[in-house]
Enzyme design. Structure first.
Site, PDB file in Angstrom:
ATOM      1  N   CYS A  24       0.831  -1.207   0.000  1.00 35.44           N
ATOM      2  CA  CYS A  24       0.000   0.000   0.000  1.00 35.44           C
ATOM      3  C   CYS A  24       0.863   1.253   0.000  1.00 35.44           C
ATOM      4  O   CYS A  24       0.482   2.279  -0.544  1.00 35.44           O
ATOM      5  CB  CYS A  24      -0.930  -0.019   1.196  1.00 35.44           C
ATOM      6  SG  CYS A  24      -0.110  -0.450   2.713  1.00 35.44           S
ATOM      7  N   GLU A  70      -3.891   4.076  -7.987  1.00 36.76           N
ATOM      8  CA  GLU A  70      -3.102   2.993  -7.403  1.00 36.76           C
ATOM      9  C   GLU A  70      -3.116   1.784  -8.344  1.00 36.76           C
ATOM     10  O   GLU A  70      -4.174   1.305  -8.726  1.00 36.76           O
ATOM     11  CB  GLU A  70      -3.693   2.598  -6.047  1.00 36.76           C
ATOM     12  CG  GLU A  70      -2.868   1.558  -5.346  1.00 36.76           C
ATOM     13  CD  GLU A  70      -3.415   1.202  -3.958  1.00 36.76           C
ATOM     14  OE1 GLU A  70      -4.625   1.007  -3.826  1.00 36.76           O
ATOM     15  OE2 GLU A  70      -2.596   1.132  -3.028  1.00 36.76           O
TER      16      GLU A  70
HETATM   17  P1  NAI Z   1     -10.497  -5.304  -1.182  1.00 39.28           P
HETATM   18  O1  NAI Z   1     -10.521  -4.015  -0.470  1.00 39.28           O
HETATM   19  O2  NAI Z   1     -11.728  -5.734  -1.927  1.00 39.28           O
HETATM   20  O3  NAI Z   1     -10.141  -6.483  -0.167  1.00 39.28           O
HETATM   21  C1  NAI Z   1      -9.606  -6.314   1.125  1.00 39.28           C
HETATM   22  C2  NAI Z   1     -10.400  -7.128   2.127  1.00 39.28           C
HETATM   23  O4  NAI Z   1     -11.720  -6.604   2.251  1.00 39.28           O
HETATM   24  C3  NAI Z   1     -10.585  -8.599   1.760  1.00 39.28           C
HETATM   25  O5  NAI Z   1     -10.503  -9.374   2.935  1.00 39.28           O
HETATM   26  C4  NAI Z   1     -11.987  -8.627   1.195  1.00 39.28           C
HETATM   27  O6  NAI Z   1     -12.602  -9.885   1.289  1.00 39.28           O
HETATM   28  C5  NAI Z   1     -12.693  -7.633   2.075  1.00 39.28           C
HETATM   29  N1  NAI Z   1     -13.901  -7.029   1.508  1.00 39.28           N
HETATM   30  C6  NAI Z   1     -14.229  -6.885   0.195  1.00 39.28           C
HETATM   31  N2  NAI Z   1     -15.417  -6.262   0.080  1.00 39.28           N
HETATM   32  C7  NAI Z   1     -15.838  -5.997   1.342  1.00 39.28           C
HETATM   33  C8  NAI Z   1     -17.007  -5.360   1.882  1.00 39.28           C
HETATM   34  N3  NAI Z   1     -17.951  -4.847   1.109  1.00 39.28           N
HETATM   35  N4  NAI Z   1     -17.105  -5.245   3.224  1.00 39.28           N
HETATM   36  C9  NAI Z   1     -16.147  -5.721   4.032  1.00 39.28           C
HETATM   37  N5  NAI Z   1     -15.046  -6.353   3.581  1.00 39.28           N
HETATM   38  C10 NAI Z   1     -14.886  -6.482   2.244  1.00 39.28           C
HETATM   39  O7  NAI Z   1      -9.274  -5.285  -2.170  1.00 39.28           O
HETATM   40  P2  NAI Z   1      -9.070  -6.167  -3.496  1.00 39.28           P
HETATM   41  O8  NAI Z   1     -10.305  -6.177  -4.343  1.00 39.28           O
HETATM   42  O9  NAI Z   1      -8.511  -7.462  -3.097  1.00 39.28           O
HETATM   43  O10 NAI Z   1      -7.979  -5.294  -4.269  1.00 39.28           O
HETATM   44  C11 NAI Z   1      -8.380  -4.242  -5.125  1.00 39.28           C
HETATM   45  C12 NAI Z   1      -7.418  -3.104  -5.094  1.00 39.28           C
HETATM   46  O11 NAI Z   1      -7.347  -2.585  -3.784  1.00 39.28           O
HETATM   47  C13 NAI Z   1      -5.986  -3.456  -5.423  1.00 39.28           C
HETATM   48  O12 NAI Z   1      -5.757  -3.444  -6.787  1.00 39.28           O
HETATM   49  C14 NAI Z   1      -5.235  -2.391  -4.698  1.00 39.28           C
HETATM   50  O13 NAI Z   1      -5.175  -1.242  -5.493  1.00 39.28           O
HETATM   51  C15 NAI Z   1      -6.073  -2.111  -3.491  1.00 39.28           C
HETATM   52  N6  NAI Z   1      -5.589  -2.781  -2.262  1.00 39.28           N
HETATM   53  C16 NAI Z   1      -4.960  -2.040  -1.321  1.00 39.28           C
HETATM   54  C17 NAI Z   1      -4.470  -2.648  -0.185  1.00 39.28           C
HETATM   55  C18 NAI Z   1      -3.766  -1.890   0.867  1.00 39.28           C
HETATM   56  O14 NAI Z   1      -3.008  -2.477   1.624  1.00 39.28           O
HETATM   57  N7  NAI Z   1      -3.991  -0.624   1.007  1.00 39.28           N
HETATM   58  C19 NAI Z   1      -4.578  -4.088   0.019  1.00 39.28           C
HETATM   59  C20 NAI Z   1      -5.314  -4.791  -1.003  1.00 39.28           C
HETATM   60  C21 NAI Z   1      -5.779  -4.133  -2.092  1.00 39.28           C
END
Ligand code: NAI
Ligand code: MG
Length: 483
Positions: free
Chosen positions: A298, A395
């Site tokens: 991130c 990002e």
């Molecule tokens: P995401 O935000 O969807 O997933 C992160 C977590 O949230 C996972 O455990 C997922 O199951 C959960 N989640 C998904 N929808 C949710 C909801 N409505 N309510 C509660 N929990 C929920 O991230 P994703 O789709 O895996 O990645 C997409 C983009 O996000 C990446 O391309 C990147 O740009 C960014 N990202 C940023 C991160 C960081 O550390 N800041 C980490 C992962 C992704």
């Protein structure tokens, strides 16, 4: 193993980490009350190895009823056991978990590399030791909360719902669980759907450690499982790390409730190189900042700003260094860049690479071979980019770097802050006063000076603006779990 190119006259022989000592079950249930239970949904999903596309295990998909069971277990454990224990007793359990993780460090590292795609060198030397250190660090605070928060009466919040992403699966679990327990809370944690395995291995340790049932519950599943945690009425605090989009959904969902929250979201961090910087070290810092962990970080230093008079030199050295990076099998100890975590994420990265070309930026990719199976991406550099390009604004979360130049300090501050995010930044210069000047003017939660991507359990970490709010790590991270 992908061959680095012509710039090197020789190749490393493969040095594969053995996988014969790891123990994985074919199927994992949910971890509730220190028991493995089948999901009431009766549904399972596969966790795959992104480097081979092979299925590693089947994982339970928790629904609302399962989340409710986990929250009830956490509430009961909070009311009847955990809130009644002294801090010193809580600390003993947390220490024990840390030591047991250390004993099984190699197994954790191998499973992390298989499930997540990150190079074994990183999971072995960064993720797992840091995860252990977080437990050790917060174990030490458990009986000293009154000293941590002088003139206050620190009290636990109750039940914490924690949702984590796939880029540092075990480390994020440690960042979430350790301070919550030290502060006296109980936990329901949901790992990301592509990387549940090390959290489930941690559950085995938690059970073996004798931690009272219900203090830590681990429910696996997709976004709907996360939403069930967020919307559960008996949760006191939501801690989330992940995308800014989901962070916004969560914020809307808990508005008007009594739930506290910390959100650690995306970033588009600036790495700034001045002409007096030690250029070779800076090039290593650039590589570490964006290619480390495939750019699935991130706080990745994804926007590089180089002072104009050294730009040609930096770009030349950077390209040469990129040619020497090994992309390939995460379990090979020579690998610098492992597999992209999922097919979807690889498609996202490839979409941005296409976009960059369409927007007219000049692309440079190292010429290394990449494996034909699995999800891999060459380290990629874009020059001739402008502030308005989407590749400099959004990002990408992959090994893709954009370079811009600057002449004056005011110009680079203005450019670096020109983003909706504000998670981290790096500054490379020999001049101390310039570092202090920049650290106060850059809108970023963390600013590294003459280094990048260094983490420590004692330092708080977190963002400004769309990168979220609240801090994890250090005393700040403890405060986030206290009234
Ligand atoms: P995401 O935000 O969807 O997933 C992160 C977590 O949230 C996972 O455990 C997922 O199951 C959960 N989640 C998904 N929808 C949710 C909801 N409505 N309510 C509660 N929990 C929920 O991230 P994703 O789709 O895996 O990645 C997409 C983009 O996000 C990446 O391309 C990147 O740009 C960014 N990202 C940023 C991160 C960081 O550390 N800041 C980490 C992962 C992704
Ligand atoms: Mg996986």
């Amino acid at each position: 193993m992908a061959k680095p190119t012509d710039t090197l006259e020789w190749n490393y022989s493969p040095s594969l980490e053995s996988t014969n000592h790891i123990r994985l079950k074919q199927q994992y249930g949910l971890f509730i009350n220190n028991e493995w239970v089948a999901p009431s949904s009766k549904k399972y999903f596969s966790s795959t190895n992104p480097a081979t596309e092979e299925v590693l295990a089947e994982i339970a998909w928790a629904n609302e009823a399962d989340v409710d069971n986990a929250v009830k277990a956490a509430r009961k454990a909070y009311e009847t056991v955990w809130s009644k224990l002294s801090g010193a007793e809580r600390g003993k359990y947390i220490y024990r978990i840390a030591r047991m993780m250390q004993e099984r460090a190699r197994e954790f590292a191998v499973i992390e590399s298989m499930d997540c795609g990150k190079p074994i060198r990183e999971s072995r030397d960064v993720d797992v030791p840091l995860a252990c250190n977080h437990f050790f660090y917060y174990a030490g605070w458990a009986d000293k909360l009154a000293y941590a928060m002088p003139h206050k009466k620190p009290e636990a919040l109750g039940v914490a719902g924690q949702i984590i992403p796939w880029n540092f699966p075990l480390l994020m679990a440690a960042w979430k669980i350790a301070p919550a327990l030290a502060a006296g809370n109980t936990v329901v944690l949901k790992p990301a759907e592509t990387t549940s395995l090390t959290a489930l291995k941690l559950a085995e340790i938690i059970k073996d450690s004798g931690l009272p049932p219900g203090v830590v519950n681990i429910v696996t599943g997709h976004g709907d499982t996360g939403a069930a945690i967020v919307n559960h009425p008996d949760i006191d605090k939501i801690a989330f790390t992940g995308s800014t989009n989901v962070g916004k959904i969560i914020q809307r969902a808990i508005a008007g409730t009594n739930k506290k929250s910390t959100l650690e979201l995306g970033g588009k961090s600036a790495n700034i190189i001045f002409d007096d910087a030690p250029i070779d070290q800076a090039v290593e810092g650039i590589v570490n900042g964006i290619f480390f962990n495939q750019g699935h970080v991130c706080c990745a230093g994804s926007r590089l700003f180089v002072q104009e008079n050294v730009a040609d030199l930096v770009i030349k050295k950077l390209k040469a260094r990129m040619e020497s990076l090994y992309v390939g099998n995460p379990l090979d100890k020579n690998t610098d860049i492992g597999a992209i975590n999922s097919k979807e994420q690889l498609e996202t990265i490839e979409k941005y690479i296409r976009l960059g070309k369409e927007e007219g930026a000049a692309i440079y990719q190292s010429a290394c071979e990449i494996p034909s199976k699995g999800y891999f991406c060459r380290p990629t550099l874009f020059t001739e980019v402008s502030q308005s390009h989407r590749i400099t604004q959004e990002e990408i979360f992959g090994p893709v770097l954009t370079i811009q130049t600057f002449r004056t300090i005011d110009e680079v501050i203005q450019k670096a802050n020109n983003t909706p995010f504000g998670l981290a930044a790096g500054v490379w210069t020999d001049k101390g006063s310039r570092i202090f000047n920049l650290t106060t003017k850059l809108k970023a939660g963390v600013v590294w000076a003459n280094t990048y991507n260094k983490f420590d359990p004692t330092s708080p970490f977190g963002g400004y603006k769309e990168s979220g709010f609240g801090r994890e790590g250090g005393l700040h991270g403890l405060g986030a779990y206290l009234k």
